[in-house]
Design a protein around this motif. Structure first.
Motif, PDB file in Angstrom:
ATOM      1  N   LYS A   1     -12.860   6.188 -17.461  1.00 25.13           N
ATOM      2  CA  LYS A   1     -13.290   4.803 -17.634  1.00 25.13           C
ATOM      3  C   LYS A   1     -12.804   3.916 -16.486  1.00 25.13           C
ATOM      4  O   LYS A   1     -13.243   2.788 -16.340  1.00 25.13           O
ATOM      5  N   ALA A   2     -11.872   4.443 -15.714  1.00 26.41           N
ATOM      6  CA  ALA A   2     -11.363   3.695 -14.571  1.00 26.41           C
ATOM      7  C   ALA A   2     -12.275   3.914 -13.362  1.00 26.41           C
ATOM      8  O   ALA A   2     -12.836   4.989 -13.193  1.00 26.41           O
ATOM      9  N   TYR A   3     -12.401   2.899 -12.546  1.00 25.96           N
ATOM     10  CA  TYR A   3     -13.278   2.991 -11.384  1.00 25.96           C
ATOM     11  C   TYR A   3     -12.501   2.637 -10.119  1.00 25.96           C
ATOM     12  O   TYR A   3     -11.745   1.667 -10.092  1.00 25.96           O
ATOM     13  N   TRP A   4     -12.729   3.405  -9.073  1.00 29.67           N
ATOM     14  CA  TRP A   4     -12.119   3.126  -7.787  1.00 29.67           C
ATOM     15  C   TRP A   4     -12.798   1.906  -7.180  1.00 29.67           C
ATOM     16  O   TRP A   4     -14.017   1.790  -7.183  1.00 29.67           O
ATOM     17  N   GLN A   5     -12.010   1.000  -6.651  1.00 27.77           N
ATOM     18  CA  GLN A   5     -12.528  -0.187  -5.991  1.00 27.77           C
ATOM     19  C   GLN A   5     -12.359  -0.023  -4.485  1.00 27.77           C
ATOM     20  O   GLN A   5     -11.263   0.288  -4.004  1.00 27.77           O
ATOM     21  N   THR A   6     -13.430  -0.221  -3.739  1.00 28.94           N
ATOM     22  CA  THR A   6     -13.403  -0.028  -2.293  1.00 28.94           C
ATOM     23  C   THR A   6     -13.166  -1.349  -1.572  1.00 28.94           C
ATOM     24  O   THR A   6     -13.784  -2.363  -1.902  1.00 28.94           O
ATOM     25  N   VAL A   7     -12.271  -1.311  -0.597  1.00 32.90           N
ATOM     26  CA  VAL A   7     -11.907  -2.518   0.152  1.00 32.90           C
ATOM     27  C   VAL A   7     -11.924  -2.212   1.650  1.00 32.90           C
ATOM     28  O   VAL A   7     -11.381  -1.195   2.087  1.00 32.90           O
ATOM     29  N   ASP A   8     -12.538  -3.090   2.429  1.00 35.48           N
ATOM     30  CA  ASP A   8     -12.463  -3.038   3.886  1.00 35.48           C
ATOM     31  C   ASP A   8     -11.424  -4.062   4.330  1.00 35.48           C
ATOM     32  O   ASP A   8     -11.419  -5.208   3.856  1.00 35.48           O
ATOM     33  N   ALA A   9     -10.532  -3.662   5.228  1.00 36.40           N
ATOM     34  CA  ALA A   9      -9.462  -4.562   5.644  1.00 36.40           C
ATOM     35  C   ALA A   9      -9.057  -4.279   7.080  1.00 36.40           C
ATOM     36  O   ALA A   9      -9.501  -3.298   7.691  1.00 36.40           O
ATOM     37  N   THR A  10      -8.210  -5.146   7.621  1.00 38.15           N
ATOM     38  CA  THR A  10      -7.600  -4.907   8.927  1.00 38.15           C
ATOM     39  C   THR A  10      -6.089  -4.961   8.750  1.00 38.15           C
ATOM     40  O   THR A  10      -5.576  -5.771   7.973  1.00 38.15           O
ATOM     41  N   VAL A  11      -5.379  -4.099   9.462  1.00 41.91           N
ATOM     42  CA  VAL A  11      -3.920  -4.058   9.401  1.00 41.91           C
ATOM     43  C   VAL A  11      -3.364  -3.984  10.816  1.00 41.91           C
ATOM     44  O   VAL A  11      -4.023  -3.499  11.736  1.00 41.91           O
ATOM     45  N   SER A  12      -2.135  -4.457  10.977  1.00 44.00           N
ATOM     46  CA  SER A  12      -1.520  -4.458  12.306  1.00 44.00           C
ATOM     47  C   SER A  12      -1.045  -3.070  12.713  1.00 44.00           C
ATOM     48  O   SER A  12      -0.904  -2.772  13.903  1.00 44.00           O
ATOM     49  N   ALA A  13      -0.798  -2.217  11.706  1.00 47.26           N
ATOM     50  CA  ALA A  13      -0.314  -0.858  11.985  1.00 47.26           C
ATOM     51  C   ALA A  13      -0.559   0.003  10.761  1.00 47.26           C
ATOM     52  O   ALA A  13      -0.857  -0.500   9.672  1.00 47.26           O
ATOM     53  N   LEU A  14      -0.413   1.324  10.925  1.00 42.61           N
ATOM     54  CA  LEU A  14      -0.606   2.252   9.801  1.00 42.61           C
ATOM     55  C   LEU A  14       0.714   2.620   9.143  1.00 42.61           C
ATOM     56  O   LEU A  14       0.802   3.605   8.419  1.00 42.61           O
ATOM     57  N   ARG A  15       1.754   1.837   9.397  1.00 41.99           N
ATOM     58  CA  ARG A  15       3.032   2.021   8.711  1.00 41.99           C
ATOM     59  C   ARG A  15       2.823   1.895   7.212  1.00 41.99           C
ATOM     60  O   ARG A  15       2.016   1.083   6.740  1.00 41.99           O
ATOM     61  N   LEU A  16       3.593   2.647   6.449  1.00 39.25           N
ATOM     62  CA  LEU A  16       3.454   2.638   4.996  1.00 39.25           C
ATOM     63  C   LEU A  16       3.656   1.239   4.420  1.00 39.25           C
ATOM     64  O   LEU A  16       2.888   0.793   3.566  1.00 39.25           O
ATOM     65  N   ASP A  17       4.703   0.525   4.874  1.00 41.68           N
ATOM     66  CA  ASP A  17       4.961  -0.796   4.293  1.00 41.68           C
ATOM     67  C   ASP A  17       3.863  -1.797   4.638  1.00 41.68           C
ATOM     68  O   ASP A  17       3.507  -2.650   3.817  1.00 41.68           O
ATOM     69  N   VAL A  18       3.270  -1.675   5.807  1.00 42.28           N
ATOM     70  CA  VAL A  18       2.211  -2.600   6.229  1.00 42.28           C
ATOM     71  C   VAL A  18       0.944  -2.384   5.398  1.00 42.28           C
ATOM     72  O   VAL A  18       0.340  -3.335   4.893  1.00 42.28           O
ATOM     73  N   VAL A  19       0.543  -1.125   5.250  1.00 42.48           N
ATOM     74  CA  VAL A  19      -0.671  -0.823   4.482  1.00 42.48           C
ATOM     75  C   VAL A  19      -0.444  -1.090   2.997  1.00 42.48           C
ATOM     76  O   VAL A  19      -1.324  -1.617   2.304  1.00 42.48           O
ATOM     77  N   LEU A  20       0.751  -0.762   2.505  1.00 40.62           N
ATOM     78  CA  LEU A  20       1.069  -0.991   1.097  1.00 40.62           C
ATOM     79  C   LEU A  20       1.007  -2.480   0.766  1.00 40.62           C
ATOM     80  O   LEU A  20       0.478  -2.872  -0.288  1.00 40.62           O
ATOM     81  N   LYS A  21       1.524  -3.316   1.656  1.00 38.57           N
ATOM     82  CA  LYS A  21       1.464  -4.771   1.472  1.00 38.57           C
ATOM     83  C   LYS A  21       0.025  -5.226   1.287  1.00 38.57           C
ATOM     84  O   LYS A  21      -0.287  -6.043   0.408  1.00 38.57           O
ATOM     85  N   GLU A  22      -0.870  -4.684   2.103  1.00 40.97           N
ATOM     86  CA  GLU A  22      -2.284  -5.044   2.015  1.00 40.97           C
ATOM     87  C   GLU A  22      -2.883  -4.574   0.692  1.00 40.97           C
ATOM     88  O   GLU A  22      -3.635  -5.304   0.043  1.00 40.97           O
ATOM     89  N   MET A  23      -2.533  -3.374   0.272  1.00 41.14           N
ATOM     90  CA  MET A  23      -3.126  -2.803  -0.937  1.00 41.14           C
ATOM     91  C   MET A  23      -2.719  -3.534  -2.208  1.00 41.14           C
ATOM     92  O   MET A  23      -3.536  -3.752  -3.102  1.00 41.14           O
ATOM     93  N   ILE A  24      -1.445  -3.910  -2.303  1.00 40.91           N
ATOM     94  CA  ILE A  24      -0.945  -4.516  -3.549  1.00 40.91           C
ATOM     95  C   ILE A  24      -0.972  -6.041  -3.494  1.00 40.91           C
ATOM     96  O   ILE A  24      -0.647  -6.707  -4.488  1.00 40.91           O
ATOM     97  N   HIS A  25      -1.333  -6.595  -2.319  1.00 45.95           N
ATOM     98  CA  HIS A  25      -1.410  -8.051  -2.148  1.00 45.95           C
ATOM     99  C   HIS A  25      -0.083  -8.736  -2.476  1.00 45.95           C
ATOM    100  O   HIS A  25      -0.047  -9.757  -3.177  1.00 45.95           O
ATOM    101  N   LYS A  26       0.977  -8.142  -1.984  1.00 43.32           N
ATOM    102  CA  LYS A  26       2.314  -8.716  -2.143  1.00 43.32           C
ATOM    103  C   LYS A  26       2.948  -8.865  -0.764  1.00 43.32           C
ATOM    104  O   LYS A  26       2.364  -8.502   0.250  1.00 43.32           O
ATOM    105  N   SER A  27       4.170  -9.387  -0.734  1.00 44.79           N
ATOM    106  CA  SER A  27       4.847  -9.553   0.544  1.00 44.79           C
ATOM    107  C   SER A  27       5.290  -8.205   1.097  1.00 44.79           C
ATOM    108  O   SER A  27       5.410  -7.222   0.365  1.00 44.79           O
ATOM    109  N   ARG A  28       5.556  -8.202   2.384  1.00 47.39           N
ATOM    110  CA  ARG A  28       6.032  -6.970   3.010  1.00 47.39           C
ATOM    111  C   ARG A  28       7.408  -6.590   2.476  1.00 47.39           C
ATOM    112  O   ARG A  28       7.746  -5.408   2.387  1.00 47.39           O
ATOM    113  N   THR A  29       8.189  -7.579   2.087  1.00 48.48           N
ATOM    114  CA  THR A  29       9.517  -7.321   1.512  1.00 48.48           C
ATOM    115  C   THR A  29       9.390  -6.523   0.218  1.00 48.48           C
ATOM    116  O   THR A  29      10.117  -5.555  -0.007  1.00 48.48           O
TER     117      THR A  29
END
Length: 256
Positions: free
Chosen positions: A166-194
């Motif tokens: 019943k769950a559906y994957w949601q697709t998002v197009d975005a830009t990030v400054s780097a492929l570091r885990l914390d940078v991409v994770l910040k974008e995915m969860i819409h929270k601060s980098r901290t």
């Protein structure tokens, strides 16, 4: 072409295993079937097959499956459904008295000595089903009789009768400054980098089923993230850079 230069050092065992299967298919000019691969494994295999002329790869794990088996074969070969040797098992259980989740089912299956690579998707929807290699069909039906202390019965169903989550994957197009885990994770969860860094440092983030504690871990296409408290996400495409030198990426989320 040096295949290894495109991937992480820790992925070398996976690369070696898949490379061996592709070489076998190429040398024998005949189809070769793999175990179940997660999205990252599928991507690695596609890259490897791309370096072998006249070879193609086909994936199947059931309808809209995340984990798939692959057939590497000469380009003339068109696989049939049965060639992937999949079994879909449905679980009947006392729904009024017990609640079963993905982790309960996977844990019970693996407690029977079955390796993770022999199991495909586990779908918890209108009913509960899981996919595995058909060589294990008789064994699992005979041995898996209880989950979470409740008696269960297993039945084989066709691939066409697979339920959809019943769950559906949601697709998002975005830009990030780097492929570091914390940078991409910040974008995915819409929270601060901290907050993203804290999640990683507290061992709440897995990449391809492995806990990653390094915030500067470099993500790549096909990576599957499990984020405690949020759900799962996966990087489906890494594109080119923008004029402002940011990377274009496409990712999908399956959050709670």
């Amino acid at each position: 072409m040096d295949i290894y230069q495109h991937f992480r050092a820790e992925e070398r065992p996976t690369i070696d295993s898949l490379l061996d299967k592709v070489r076998t298919a190429s040398e024998q000019y005949a189809p070769v079937l793999t175990h179940f691969l997660d999205p990252r494994g599928q991507y690695i295999l596609e890259v490897i097959v791309g370096s072998f002329p006249d070879m193609k790869v086909h994936f199947n794990g059931g309808l809209n499956a995340e984990r798939c088996r692959a057939i590497v074969a000469p380009d003339y070969y068109v696989p049939e459904e049965s060639d992937f040797e999949l079994s879909v098992i449905e679980i009947q259980y006392p729904e009024k008295f017990v609640t079963l989740e993905h982790r309960h089912i996977l844990g019970t299956i693996m407690s029977l000595g079955i390796e993770r690579e022999q199991v495909g998707d586990i779908i918890v929807g209108e009913s509960i089903q899981f996919v595995l290699t058909n060589q294990l069909e008789s064994y699992i039906i005979m041995e898996l009789t209880k989950i979470k202390g409740a008696s269960v019965k297993l039945h084989v169903v066709s691939l066409q009768d697979m339920v959809q989550s019943k769950a559906y994957w949601q697709t998002v197009d975005a830009t990030v400054s780097a492929l570091r885990l914390d940078v991409v994770l910040k974008e995915m969860i819409h929270k601060s980098r901290t907050i993203a860094k804290e999640l990683v440092q507290r061992k709440r983030v897995k990449v391809n089923h492995t806990v990653i504690e390094a915030v500067d871990y470099q993500l790549e296409q096909g990576d599957l993230l499990s984020i405690q408290g949020y759900g799962r996400a996966r990087i489906t495409h890494i594109g080119d850079r923008t004029k402002k030198d940011k990377l274009r990426i496409t990712y999908q989320t399956l959050f709670k």
